[in-house]
Motif scaffolding. Structure first.
Motif, short mmCIF file in Angstrom:
data_model
loop_
_atom_site.label_atom_id
_atom_site.label_comp_id
_atom_site.label_asym_id
_atom_site.label_seq_id
_atom_site.Cartn_x
_atom_site.Cartn_y
_atom_site.Cartn_z
N PHE A 1 0.83 -1.21 0.00
CA PHE A 1 0.00 0.00 0.00
C PHE A 1 0.86 1.26 0.00
N THR A 2 1.89 1.27 0.84
CA THR A 2 2.77 2.44 0.93
C THR A 2 3.52 2.67 -0.38
N SER A 3 4.02 1.58 -0.98
CA SER A 3 4.75 1.70 -2.25
C SER A 3 3.86 2.23 -3.36
N ALA A 4 2.57 1.94 -3.25
CA ALA A 4 1.63 2.42 -4.28
C ALA A 4 1.17 3.85 -4.01
N GLY A 5 1.69 4.45 -2.94
CA GLY A 5 1.31 5.83 -2.62
C GLY A 5 0.00 5.92 -1.87
N LEU A 6 -0.41 4.83 -1.22
CA LEU A 6 -1.66 4.82 -0.47
C LEU A 6 -1.40 4.86 1.02
N SER A 7 -2.42 5.23 1.77
CA SER A 7 -2.31 5.22 3.22
C SER A 7 -2.34 3.77 3.73
N LYS A 8 -1.32 3.41 4.51
CA LYS A 8 -1.28 2.05 5.06
C LYS A 8 -2.45 1.80 5.99
N TYR A 9 -2.86 2.82 6.74
CA TYR A 9 -3.94 2.65 7.70
C TYR A 9 -5.28 2.40 7.00
N VAL A 10 -5.55 3.20 5.98
CA VAL A 10 -6.79 3.02 5.23
C VAL A 10 -6.78 1.68 4.49
N GLY A 11 -5.65 1.37 3.87
CA GLY A 11 -5.55 0.14 3.09
C GLY A 11 -5.76 -1.10 3.93
N LEU A 12 -5.07 -1.19 5.07
CA LEU A 12 -5.18 -2.37 5.91
C LEU A 12 -6.56 -2.49 6.55
N SER A 13 -7.13 -1.37 6.96
CA SER A 13 -8.46 -1.40 7.59
C SER A 13 -9.53 -1.87 6.62
N THR A 14 -9.50 -1.32 5.41
CA THR A 14 -10.50 -1.73 4.41
C THR A 14 -10.27 -3.18 3.98
N LEU A 15 -9.00 -3.59 3.91
CA LEU A 15 -8.68 -4.96 3.54
C LEU A 15 -9.23 -5.94 4.57
N ALA A 16 -9.15 -5.58 5.85
CA ALA A 16 -9.67 -6.44 6.91
C ALA A 16 -11.17 -6.66 6.75
N VAL A 17 -11.88 -5.59 6.41
CA VAL A 17 -13.34 -5.70 6.21
C VAL A 17 -13.65 -6.58 5.01
N ILE A 18 -12.93 -6.36 3.91
CA ILE A 18 -13.15 -7.15 2.70
C ILE A 18 -12.92 -8.64 2.97
N GLN A 19 -11.87 -8.94 3.71
CA GLN A 19 -11.56 -10.34 4.00
C GLN A 19 -12.66 -11.00 4.80
N MET A 20 -13.18 -10.32 5.80
CA MET A 20 -14.24 -10.89 6.63
C MET A 20 -15.49 -11.14 5.81
N ILE A 21 -15.85 -10.18 4.96
CA ILE A 21 -17.08 -10.32 4.16
C ILE A 21 -16.96 -11.48 3.18
N THR A 22 -15.85 -11.54 2.46
CA THR A 22 -15.69 -12.60 1.46
C THR A 22 -15.56 -13.98 2.11
N ALA A 23 -14.96 -14.03 3.29
CA ALA A 23 -14.86 -15.32 3.98
C ALA A 23 -16.23 -15.82 4.39
N ILE A 24 -17.07 -14.93 4.87
CA ILE A 24 -18.44 -15.31 5.25
C ILE A 24 -19.22 -15.76 4.03
N VAL A 25 -19.08 -15.03 2.94
CA VAL A 25 -19.78 -15.41 1.70
C VAL A 25 -19.31 -16.78 1.22
N GLY A 26 -17.99 -17.00 1.24
CA GLY A 26 -17.46 -18.28 0.80
C GLY A 26 -17.96 -19.44 1.65
N ALA A 27 -17.99 -19.24 2.97
CA ALA A 27 -18.46 -20.30 3.86
C ALA A 27 -19.93 -20.62 3.63
N SER A 28 -20.71 -19.61 3.27
CA SER A 28 -22.14 -19.83 3.04
C SER A 28 -22.43 -20.48 1.70
N LEU A 29 -21.49 -20.39 0.76
CA LEU A 29 -21.72 -20.93 -0.59
C LEU A 29 -21.07 -22.28 -0.85
N ILE A 30 -20.15 -22.70 0.00
CA ILE A 30 -19.36 -23.89 -0.30
C ILE A 30 -20.22 -25.15 -0.42
#
Length: 411
Positions: free
Chosen positions: A293-322
């Motif tokens: 994130f930092t190398s791409a010129g993005l905020s590490k804090y925003v990037g990691l926080s949003t990534l955490a949310v994305i991971q939780m959502i997709t994991a829940i979706v995956g578990a419900s569809l398997i």
């Protein structure tokens, strides 16, 4: 020998079905407590995996580490996991599932303390190696223990819940990591172990392990506590004893029996999936997403926080569809997402390297990591473990042939 192996295979089939008595089992306090302890280990595994992502720059600055030295620190988690995986089967069988948990918690505490109070690079590396060793054993212990204590009608939900705890641990690190000192983060990693140590006194040993070591009176008591006082456990108890007796009649063989022609298909699927699981760069994204994130010129804090949310959502979706769409379909979609996300990451840095569409390239880098990690958590993270368990033969499980490849490739 052929007849004995046929008997074992029949016993395994019986264990998978596990009779009507088990299907009527209810959720007991003992079962919930045992699963909670397993889930806490899973949370720690995820927490450890995400540690380097938000802490790289500050650790390098505080200890004066070079990129090469920090890369060694990061890779030692996989090296330790390889060592842990190699001894996991024998350790779990020798000490028991519960006994191995005691050892794991001690290793986790010592490993985190070494990192938290490290003043020199080698102590930092020792701590990381110990944590990796614990993760390698936990990767084998958790699915085995859960399979042995949960009834068939509840196994899927309990297993999915424990897997979600690993993602929660990773997401927790991504959210709080950028705002807390790296030494404090290491001390926080000790908390789950300290909380769970007293609870180990109250959870039971695996019923199947108790039968295997000849503690049959304790086995019946434990099985009833897990299934409930009113549950009919006689059929399940008989099937476990029948399987164990058949297994003991086998002589020699062991892991070498896996390399018979009739097991080639299972071997290719099991080892192939575990190799491919991490060969696409998932560990690089997990360990170093903050730097990306930092190398791409993005905020590490925003990037990691949003990534955490994305991971939780997709994991829940995956578990419900398997179970609805099947393992293969979800795995294919997940793999396609990994390819697309990796491609977009490369394109974003290519554009920035040529000073083209700088603002758009930064946004593309953020989206690409979302796509990659979201796709990984939706399928590739958990499905290979499920498939390996389904194609692997139970009487070879203690050899742990499928636990090492996924650690070897990224190392």
């Amino acid at each position: 020998m052929g007849e004995e192996r046929a008997t074992v295979l029949q016993s395994e089939s019986l264990l998978v079905r596990e009779g009507a008595g088990e299907n009527s089992s209810s959720v007991t306090t003992t079962l919930v407590l045992s699963t909670f302890v397993a889930a806490s280990i899973s949370f720690g595994v995820g927490y450890i995996a995400g540690y380097t992502s938000p802490t790289q720059s500050v650790i390098m600055e505080d200890l004066g580490l070079s990129i090469a030295e920090f890369s060694l620190f990061g890779s030692l988690l996989n090296l330790g996991s390889i060592l842990g995986a190699l001894v996991s089967g024998k350790t779990v069988d020798l000490l028991g599932r519960k006994g191995t948990m005691w050892v794991l918690y001690i290793f986790y505490i010592v490993g985190w303390l070494a990192i938290a109070f490290a003043k020199v690079p080698w102590l930092l590396d020792v701590g990381r190696l110990l944590l990796g060793f614990s993760n390698g054993i936990a990767g084998y212990l958790l699915p085995v223990y859960l399979a042995e204590i949960t009834p068939k009608n509840l196994r899927g939900r309990f297993t999915a819940g424990v897997q979600m705890m690993a993602i929660l641990g990773l997401s927790t690190m991504y959210i709080v990591g950028p705002f807390i000192n790296w030494r404090i983060l290491a001390l926080i990693g000790i908390i789950p172990s300290l909380v769970q140590l007293p609870l180990l006194i109250y959870i039971p040993e695996s019923p199947r392990w108790l039968v295997n070591v000849g503690r049959e009176e304790e086995f019946e008591t434990v099985l009833r506590s897990l299934r409930g006082k009113k549950a009919n456990v006689f059929e399940e108890a008989a099937s476990i004893k029948d399987y164990t007796d058949s297994l003991k009649r086998l002589s020699g063989g062991g892991m070498l029996d896996l390399f018979q022609p009739k097991y080639y298909h299972s071997l290719i699927i099991g080892i192939g999936l575990k190799v491919l699981q991490h060969s696409g760069g998932s560990n690089a994204y997990t360990y170093y997403s903050g730097v990306i994130f930092t190398s791409a010129g993005l905020s590490k804090y925003v990037g990691l926080s949003t990534l955490a949310v994305i991971q939780m959502i997709t994991a829940i979706v995956g578990a419900s569809l398997i179970d609805k769409f099947g393992r293969r379909a979800l795995l294919l979609v997940s793999s396609a997402g990994l390819c697309f996300g990796s491609f977009l990451t490369g394109i974003s840095f290519l554009l920035q390297g040529h000073h083209l569409w700088s603002e758009e390239a930064r946004i593309l880098a953020l989206i690409s990591i979302w796509v990659y990690m979201g796709s990984y958590q939706a399928g590739m993270e958990g499905i290979p473990w499920v498939i390996v368990a389904e194609v692997n033969l139970l009487h070879f499980l203690t050899s742990s042939p499928f636990t090492c490849p996924s650690y070897v490739v990224p190392t």
